[in-house]
Enzyme design. Structure first.
Site, PDB file in Angstrom:
ATOM      1  N   ASN A  86      -6.714  -3.563  13.349  1.00 34.08           N
ATOM      2  CA  ASN A  86      -6.465  -4.645  12.403  1.00 34.08           C
ATOM      3  C   ASN A  86      -7.717  -5.420  12.013  1.00 34.08           C
ATOM      4  O   ASN A  86      -7.805  -5.923  10.891  1.00 34.08           O
ATOM      5  CB  ASN A  86      -5.426  -5.611  12.993  1.00 34.08           C
ATOM      6  CG  ASN A  86      -5.302  -6.880  12.194  1.00 34.08           C
ATOM      7  OD1 ASN A  86      -4.718  -6.903  11.126  1.00 34.08           O
ATOM      8  ND2 ASN A  86      -5.886  -7.962  12.715  1.00 34.08           N
ATOM      9  N   TYR A 151     -15.001  -4.001   0.257  1.00 37.36           N
ATOM     10  CA  TYR A 151     -13.750  -4.084   1.025  1.00 37.36           C
ATOM     11  C   TYR A 151     -12.795  -2.972   0.613  1.00 37.36           C
ATOM     12  O   TYR A 151     -12.217  -2.271   1.456  1.00 37.36           O
ATOM     13  CB  TYR A 151     -13.115  -5.457   0.780  1.00 37.36           C
ATOM     14  CG  TYR A 151     -11.800  -5.697   1.477  1.00 37.36           C
ATOM     15  CD1 TYR A 151     -11.754  -6.089   2.811  1.00 37.36           C
ATOM     16  CD2 TYR A 151     -10.594  -5.574   0.783  1.00 37.36           C
ATOM     17  CE1 TYR A 151     -10.546  -6.338   3.444  1.00 37.36           C
ATOM     18  CE2 TYR A 151      -9.380  -5.820   1.412  1.00 37.36           C
ATOM     19  CZ  TYR A 151      -9.364  -6.199   2.736  1.00 37.36           C
ATOM     20  OH  TYR A 151      -8.162  -6.438   3.357  1.00 37.36           O
ATOM     21  N   SER A 152     -12.643  -2.779  -0.694  1.00 31.31           N
ATOM     22  CA  SER A 152     -11.748  -1.734  -1.197  1.00 31.31           C
ATOM     23  C   SER A 152     -12.228  -0.356  -0.767  1.00 31.31           C
ATOM     24  O   SER A 152     -11.422   0.516  -0.411  1.00 31.31           O
ATOM     25  CB  SER A 152     -11.657  -1.809  -2.728  1.00 31.31           C
ATOM     26  OG  SER A 152     -11.143  -3.043  -3.145  1.00 31.31           O
ATOM     27  N   LYS A 155     -11.376   0.115   2.958  1.00 25.82           N
ATOM     28  CA  LYS A 155      -9.938   0.263   3.173  1.00 25.82           C
ATOM     29  C   LYS A 155      -9.431   1.605   2.645  1.00 25.82           C
ATOM     30  O   LYS A 155      -8.483   2.178   3.201  1.00 25.82           O
ATOM     31  CB  LYS A 155      -9.189  -0.899   2.517  1.00 25.82           C
ATOM     32  CG  LYS A 155      -9.446  -2.256   3.165  1.00 25.82           C
ATOM     33  CD  LYS A 155      -9.007  -2.281   4.626  1.00 25.82           C
ATOM     34  CE  LYS A 155      -9.085  -3.665   5.224  1.00 25.82           C
ATOM     35  NZ  LYS A 155      -8.606  -3.719   6.630  1.00 25.82           N
ATOM     36  N   GLN A 241       1.373   8.579   6.933  1.00 29.90           N
ATOM     37  CA  GLN A 241       1.920   7.880   5.769  1.00 29.90           C
ATOM     38  C   GLN A 241       1.178   6.568   5.496  1.00 29.90           C
ATOM     39  O   GLN A 241       0.656   5.925   6.406  1.00 29.90           O
ATOM     40  CB  GLN A 241       3.402   7.590   5.987  1.00 29.90           C
ATOM     41  CG  GLN A 241       4.245   8.828   6.238  1.00 29.90           C
ATOM     42  CD  GLN A 241       4.123   9.846   5.122  1.00 29.90           C
ATOM     43  OE1 GLN A 241       4.373   9.530   3.958  1.00 29.90           O
ATOM     44  NE2 GLN A 241       3.730  11.063   5.469  1.00 29.90           N
TER      45      GLN A 241
END
Length: 261
Positions: A86, A151-152, A155, A241
């Site tokens: 996280n 950040y994108s 991720k 997933q």
């Protein structure tokens, strides 16, 4: 009893996940980078609800910190069964102002740090032939986000990492999934809209909400509930997933990250 590690479990979404897992008879270890008081508060809350847990200081962008954390967990608890990757950072910036160091820091923390934590703590799951791994990505990793290029990118990288790892670990009865929240009611989410407003956008949060079918942000508790399900036996058939918790934002991707001015 299962043992779980929630990186960045001292506040925000990580805190909500740690509290949720500990309420289900899971011994929950939270890592934190610098907010010791918040980590102590989270752990005390867990214990006040008859949960069990521990805390450890570790900057997951730091290789030595990750190694020390992994060694501590292995020596004291023998390892973990559940890993929630996280911890992360996100710095808002126009691409033309994005520095090399800022880009590297975000990749190092969000992507490389999550890889290394997983790499060092996977052995116990393989040996037990049971495990659950969750990577916390973002809607920004799927559709991109204006002024969140680094950040994108990080991720999005987590999604590729998780899908590949899910294939490799399936034979060991280990599931690997990605949870991709939209903007959530956290300090980080609020700071993004505040930054947009500061550079001349008008009521950016209001305009963002107007593009979402439900006209609201998702909550930390909703994210935690999904994670709780994915680490349960009931979710043993779910792996590889990417599941969003975004109050419907992904239903209108063309307008979610539009200009607000």
């Amino acid at each position: 009893m299962r043992y779980a590690l929630v990186t960045g479990g001292d506040r925000g979404i990580g805190k909500a996940i740690a509290i949720k897992l500990s309420s289900q008879n899971i011994f929950t270890i939270i890592s934190y980078r610098k907010r010791e008081e918040e980590a102590i508060s989270t752990l005390n809350y867990i214990k006040s609800k008859n949960g069990k847990g521990d805390m450890i200081k570790a900057d997951i962008s730091n290789k030595e910190d990750v190694e020390k954390m992994a060694n501590y967990i292995k020596e004291k608890y023998g390892g973990i069964d559940i890993l929630i990757n996280n911890a992360g950072v996100g710095f808002t910036s126009k691409f033309t102002d994005l520095s090399y160091d800022s880009f590297v820091k975000q990749i190092q923390t969000n992507l490389i740090g999550s890889f290394y934590v997983t790499r060092l703590l996977i052995d116990n799951m393989i040996n037990k032939k049971w495990g659950r791994i969750i990577f916390m990505s973002s809607i920004a990793g799927i559709f991109g986000a204006e002024y969140l290029t680094a950040y994108s990118s990080a991720k999005a990288g987590l999604i590729g990492l998780a899908k590949s790892l899910a294939i490799e670990l399936a034979k060991h009865n280990i599931t690997v999934n990605v949870v991709a929240p939209g903007f959530v009611e956290t300090k980080l989410g609020k700071s993004y809209f505040e930054w947009l407003d500061s550079i001349g956008y008008k009521e950016s949060e209001k305009m963002y909400l107007s593009s979402i079918p439900s006209n609201r942000l998702a909550t930390e508790e909703e994210v935690a509930s999904l994670v709780s399900f994915l680490v349960s036996e009931d979710a043993s058939g779910i792996t590889g997933q990417v599941i969003g918790v975004d109050a419907g934002a992904s239903l209108t991707p063309g307008s979610v990250f539009k200009k607000y001015s």
